[in-house]
Design an enzyme around this catalytic site. Structure first.
Site, PDB file in Angstrom:
ATOM      1  N   ASN A  69       1.066  -1.161   0.217  1.00  0.00           N
ATOM      2  CA  ASN A  69      -0.100   0.164   0.240  1.00  0.00           C
ATOM      3  C   ASN A  69       0.944   1.387  -0.317  1.00  0.00           C
ATOM      4  O   ASN A  69       0.157   2.097  -0.171  1.00  0.00           O
ATOM      5  CB  ASN A  69      -0.928  -0.086   1.116  1.00  0.00           C
ATOM      6  CG  ASN A  69      -1.728  -1.643   1.353  1.00  0.00           C
ATOM      7  OD1 ASN A  69      -1.501  -1.942   1.902  1.00  0.00           O
ATOM      8  ND2 ASN A  69      -2.392  -1.352   0.007  1.00  0.00           N
ATOM      9  N   VAL A 109       0.924   7.074  -0.416  1.00  0.00           N
ATOM     10  CA  VAL A 109       0.555   5.990   0.760  1.00  0.00           C
ATOM     11  C   VAL A 109      -1.093   6.186   0.424  1.00  0.00           C
ATOM     12  O   VAL A 109      -1.564   6.900  -0.772  1.00  0.00           O
ATOM     13  CB  VAL A 109       0.349   6.574   2.211  1.00  0.00           C
ATOM     14  CG1 VAL A 109      -0.669   5.558   2.616  1.00  0.00           C
ATOM     15  CG2 VAL A 109       1.565   6.932   2.510  1.00  0.00           C
ATOM     16  N   CYS A 110      -1.328   4.532  -0.165  1.00  0.00           N
ATOM     17  CA  CYS A 110      -2.760   4.533  -0.391  1.00  0.00           C
ATOM     18  C   CYS A 110      -3.479   4.066   0.847  1.00  0.00           C
ATOM     19  O   CYS A 110      -3.696   2.933   1.930  1.00  0.00           O
ATOM     20  CB  CYS A 110      -2.722   2.694  -1.315  1.00  0.00           C
ATOM     21  SG  CYS A 110      -3.898   2.685  -1.968  1.00  0.00           S
ATOM     22  N   LEU A 111      -4.876   4.095   0.856  1.00  0.00           N
ATOM     23  CA  LEU A 111      -5.483   4.660   2.396  1.00  0.00           C
ATOM     24  C   LEU A 111      -6.932   5.748   2.102  1.00  0.00           C
ATOM     25  O   LEU A 111      -6.335   6.946   1.585  1.00  0.00           O
ATOM     26  CB  LEU A 111      -4.222   5.470   3.304  1.00  0.00           C
ATOM     27  CG  LEU A 111      -5.020   5.363   4.757  1.00  0.00           C
ATOM     28  CD1 LEU A 111      -5.344   3.524   5.454  1.00  0.00           C
ATOM     29  CD2 LEU A 111      -4.236   5.953   6.069  1.00  0.00           C
TER      30      LEU A 111
END
Length: 197
Positions: A118, A125-127
């Site tokens: 992620n 950042v993949c959030l």
């Protein structure tokens, strides 16, 4: 009725001018006393100050202000996971907060190069709460807990690093080995990772 519509705008205009005059008088009085005029904080700065004063971080997370406490809108968070694949690692994230916060999510980047499904190699950042699921009721504490959760439960279903996600999904033992190799300062594939243990 017509008279009220005419008088109200005039009254409001006079009130606004009165407030401006009072504010100018206050500034002149402060300057005359040798006080440095105080910079007015934006709504985003006020909200961020509130968020930071109410932080309730896990013991494995810390916040710092590399540019000093006066530069509240840019800070760093250090996460040291105490469980999972990333146990013992140290990961630093930079936060850049917009003046229109909380109506816009902070920009968060991972400064530590990490092998993670992620987080890509550039630190993006993949959030979900930093993207489409951001709402003004969310706060800095929520983001930090979300980042912490990425290290305890990496998500291979919503990856930025597709190679790491595929390895996690298809071969968790190899993924664990790759994480350890990366964290000790080794190569995973053609990519060299700095030591972060």
């Amino acid at each position: 009725m017509v008279c009220m519509l005419v008088f109200v705008p005039l009254f409001c205009g006079k009130m606004i001018k009165l407030f401006k005059v009072k504010e100018k008088q206050r500034e002149l009085a402060e300057n005359a006393n040798g006080n440095i005029p105080v910079k007015k904080q934006s709504a985003g700065e006020l909200r961020l100050h509130k968020d930071i004063s109410e932080l309730n971080l896990p013991k494995s997370c810390t916040i710092s202000f590399p540019s000093g406490k006066d530069e509240l809108m840019n800070f760093e968070v250090t996460i040291r996971p105490d469980e999972g694949y990333y146990l013992g690692g140290t990961f630093i994230f930079s936060f850049q907060v917009s003046p229109i916060y909380p109506h816009e999510a902070p920009k968060v980047k991972c400064k530590t190069k990490v092998y993670h499904p992620n987080i890509d190699l550039e630190g993006n950042v993949c959030l979900n709460i930093l993207r489409e699921d951001w709402k003004p009721v969310l706060n800095i504490n929520t983001i930090i807990y979300g980042l912490f959760h990425l290290f305890t439960e990496p998500n291979c279903e919503d990856p930025l690093n597709h190679d790491a996600a595929a390895v996690l999904r298809d071969n968790p033992k190899l993924f664990e080995s790759n994480v350890r190799r990366a964290m000790t300062g080794g190569y995973v594939g053609q990519t060299l990772f700095p030591r972060c243990l």
